[in-house]
Enzyme design. Structure first.
Site, PDB file in Angstrom:
ATOM      1  N   SER A   1      26.410  50.129  35.560  1.00  0.00           N
ATOM      2  CA  SER A   1      27.813  49.991  34.758  1.00  0.00           C
ATOM      3  C   SER A   1      28.168  51.353  35.664  1.00  0.00           C
ATOM      4  O   SER A   1      29.527  51.587  36.030  1.00  0.00           O
ATOM      5  CB  SER A   1      27.824  50.112  33.685  1.00  0.00           C
TER       6      SER A   1
ATOM      7  N   PRO B   1      21.127  54.102  26.596  1.00  0.00           N
ATOM      8  CA  PRO B   1      19.921  54.699  26.879  1.00  0.00           C
ATOM      9  C   PRO B   1      19.619  54.139  28.428  1.00  0.00           C
ATOM     10  O   PRO B   1      20.272  53.361  28.782  1.00  0.00           O
ATOM     11  CB  PRO B   1      19.228  53.535  25.901  1.00  0.00           C
TER      12      PRO B   1
ATOM     13  N   GLY C   1      23.021  50.433  32.230  1.00  0.00           N
ATOM     14  CA  GLY C   1      23.727  51.592  32.141  1.00  0.00           C
ATOM     15  C   GLY C   1      23.872  52.237  33.704  1.00  0.00           C
ATOM     16  O   GLY C   1      25.210  52.368  34.066  1.00  0.00           O
ATOM     17  N   GLY C   2      23.097  52.254  34.620  1.00  0.00           N
ATOM     18  CA  GLY C   2      23.120  53.064  35.765  1.00  0.00           C
ATOM     19  C   GLY C   2      24.053  52.072  36.738  1.00  0.00           C
ATOM     20  O   GLY C   2      24.991  52.514  37.636  1.00  0.00           O
TER      21      GLY C   2
ATOM     22  N   ASP D   1      22.885  43.751  39.257  1.00  0.00           N
ATOM     23  CA  ASP D   1      23.799  43.785  38.117  1.00  0.00           C
ATOM     24  C   ASP D   1      25.192  44.484  38.583  1.00  0.00           C
ATOM     25  O   ASP D   1      25.902  44.391  37.590  1.00  0.00           O
ATOM     26  CB  ASP D   1      23.267  44.623  37.002  1.00  0.00           C
TER      27      ASP D   1
ATOM     28  N   LYS E   1      25.864  46.338  28.765  1.00  0.00           N
ATOM     29  CA  LYS E   1      25.996  44.968  28.674  1.00  0.00           C
ATOM     30  C   LYS E   1      24.735  44.553  27.973  1.00  0.00           C
ATOM     31  O   LYS E   1      23.675  45.164  27.858  1.00  0.00           O
ATOM     32  CB  LYS E   1      26.141  44.310  30.053  1.00  0.00           C
TER      33      LYS E   1
ATOM     34  N   GLY F   1      17.633  48.112  29.914  1.00  0.00           N
ATOM     35  CA  GLY F   1      18.000  46.757  29.892  1.00  0.00           C
ATOM     36  C   GLY F   1      19.348  46.345  29.646  1.00  0.00           C
ATOM     37  O   GLY F   1      19.928  45.359  29.234  1.00  0.00           O
ATOM     38  N   LEU F   2      20.075  47.633  29.605  1.00  0.00           N
ATOM     39  CA  LEU F   2      21.533  47.453  29.315  1.00  0.00           C
ATOM     40  C   LEU F   2      22.404  47.671  30.465  1.00  0.00           C
ATOM     41  O   LEU F   2      23.658  48.002  30.184  1.00  0.00           O
ATOM     42  CB  LEU F   2      21.792  48.428  28.040  1.00  0.00           C
TER      43      LEU F   2
HETATM   44  O1  C5P Z   1      18.714  44.664  42.040  1.00  0.00           O
HETATM   45  P1  C5P Z   1      18.035  45.527  41.204  1.00  0.00           P
HETATM   46  O2  C5P Z   1      17.895  46.791  42.086  1.00  0.00           O
HETATM   47  O3  C5P Z   1      18.681  45.913  39.979  1.00  0.00           O
HETATM   48  O4  C5P Z   1      16.433  44.985  40.913  1.00  0.00           O
HETATM   49  C1  C5P Z   1      15.647  45.806  40.568  1.00  0.00           C
HETATM   50  C2  C5P Z   1      14.268  44.817  40.867  1.00  0.00           C
HETATM   51  O5  C5P Z   1      14.284  43.869  40.155  1.00  0.00           O
HETATM   52  C3  C5P Z   1      14.246  44.363  42.319  1.00  0.00           C
HETATM   53  O6  C5P Z   1      13.598  45.231  43.010  1.00  0.00           O
HETATM   54  C4  C5P Z   1      13.329  43.041  42.092  1.00  0.00           C
HETATM   55  O7  C5P Z   1      12.043  43.530  42.102  1.00  0.00           O
HETATM   56  C5  C5P Z   1      13.822  42.667  40.619  1.00  0.00           C
HETATM   57  N1  C5P Z   1      14.760  41.516  40.606  1.00  0.00           N
HETATM   58  C6  C5P Z   1      14.395  40.239  40.998  1.00  0.00           C
HETATM   59  N2  C5P Z   1      15.480  39.123  40.831  1.00  0.00           N
HETATM   60  C7  C5P Z   1      16.455  39.370  40.726  1.00  0.00           C
HETATM   61  C8  C5P Z   1      17.119  40.801  40.084  1.00  0.00           C
HETATM   62  C9  C5P Z   1      16.232  41.863  40.326  1.00  0.00           C
HETATM   63  O8  C5P Z   1      13.098  40.131  41.311  1.00  0.00           O
HETATM   64  N3  C5P Z   1      17.452  38.747  40.506  1.00  0.00           N
END
Ligand code: C5P
Length: 308
Positions: free
Chosen positions: A115, A105, A112-113, A147, A22, A109-110
């Site tokens: 998805s 990649p 991948g994991g 995500d 994405k 920021g895409l």
């Molecule tokens: O939810 P996810 O594991 O992808 O998030 C990774 C890290 O990014 C979280 O531990 C948090 O530190 C930060 N994050 C955040 N606010 C969000 C999404 C992610 O602070 N809405």
């Protein structure tokens, strides 16, 4: 219908799915929440850059992953965690063998994991006709990452909360963004550290996402300057390689350049193919990892079966 019966139904079959990446057209960070996450408004779109996942049911109490990037193997992989969460929820008496061929990649920021995790959940639910509701699947997805729920459907969506509250948007994709050119700088970025480095000056009221949503819904023209990412300032400051790559893209003729998610991938958009190919060529010549892609809405045909 019992779960054991379901395992017999698909025994020995391998199912296959594409797992799309994405980009974030907007990513408005509104504030830091008391649970440590940040409140977001973001508009995401799946793109035609994908990993391939093959899953086979096995008569064993195990989940085994073989990834084309061996450093991603192991029980920490979101694919394994997603399957384990599903097996636990449904008390499935069988396991799975998973092959994951990566093209998206990693830590870029895409998504991948995320998805991969959502795709494997959808794949298992559809292919093995598992008795699990959309709400339960969403709950499992949200527990795996902010995500992940977006990727259960993919396409174009307006996402709120920490990113897990999804409103699908009708995919009237703007002509100004027909061709998407992505550049992945040769570094990895930790999402948690990017969020940690935000300052209150980076916060906004969400109007970028709200305005873009209106434009997309009313099919009024979208200009490149209508996009926004609250994480961009911090990433460009913290990672000079990303700032340099952005300058290089602009010099090569990219009309505007934005960060996707927490980066480091940057993207730009074109109406026609010719300038997109020229800019792509110039950036490749300069040694950058670039992808020319377009918006895509995942289809049911993205899942198929092979009998062994
Ligand atoms: O939810 P996810 O594991 O992808 O998030 C990774 C890290 O990014 C979280 O531990 C948090 O530190 C930060 N994050 C955040 N606010 C969000 C999404 C992610 O602070 N809405």
């Amino acid at each position: 219908m019992t779960n054991t019966h379901l395992s017999e139904q698909r025994a020995g079959q391998t199912c296959f799915a594409r797992s799309y990446a994405k980009i974030n057209l907007t990513l408005d960070v509104l504030r830091r929440r008391s649970d440590g996450f940040h409140e977001l408004l973001t508009i995401m779109q799946t793109i035609d850059l994908y990993d391939t996942i093959c899953v086979t049911a096995i008569a064993e109490d195990a989940v085994r992953l073989t990834c084309s990037r061996p450093e991603l193997n192991g029980d920490d992989n979101l694919v394994v965690r997603a399957i384990q969460a599903l097996r636990q929820r449904l008390a499935l008496p069988y396991g799975f063998e998973v092959e994951l061929y990566k093209q998206i990649p990693v830590a870029a920021g895409l998504g991948g994991g995320s998805s991969n995790a959502a795709t494997v959940l959808t794949l298992l639910q559809r292919a093995w006709q598992l008795p699990i509701s959309a709400e339960e699947l969403h709950e499992i997805a949200a527990a795996l990452g902010s995500d992940v729920p977006f990727f259960l459907e993919g396409g174009l969506a307006y996402c709120e909360g920490r990113g897990e509250v999804i409103t699908p948007l009708t995919p009237h994709w703007p002509a100004s963004m027909r061709w998407l050119l992505l550049l992945k700088p040769a570094i990895s970025v930790s999402t948690a550290s990017v969020f940690r480095n935000l300052t209150p000056d980076d916060y906004c009221d969400g109007s970028w996402s709200r305005k873009l949503r209106t434009a997309l819904e009313q099919q009024t023209p979208v200009r490149p300057e209508d996009l926004h990412n609250s994480l961009q300032r911090g990433v460009l400051e913290q990672y000079p390689e990303v700032a340099r790559a952005r300058e290089e893209m602009l010099r090569a003729g990219a009309p505007h350049v934005y960060l996707s998610g927490s980066g480091p991938t940057l993207f730009t958009a074109f109406t026609t193919l010719d300038p997109a190919v020229r800019v792509q060529h110039q950036l490749r010549e300069a040694g950058y990892e670039v992808y020319l892609t377009r918006a895509i809405h995942p289809q049911h045909e993205d899942i198929s079966f092979f009998s062994s």
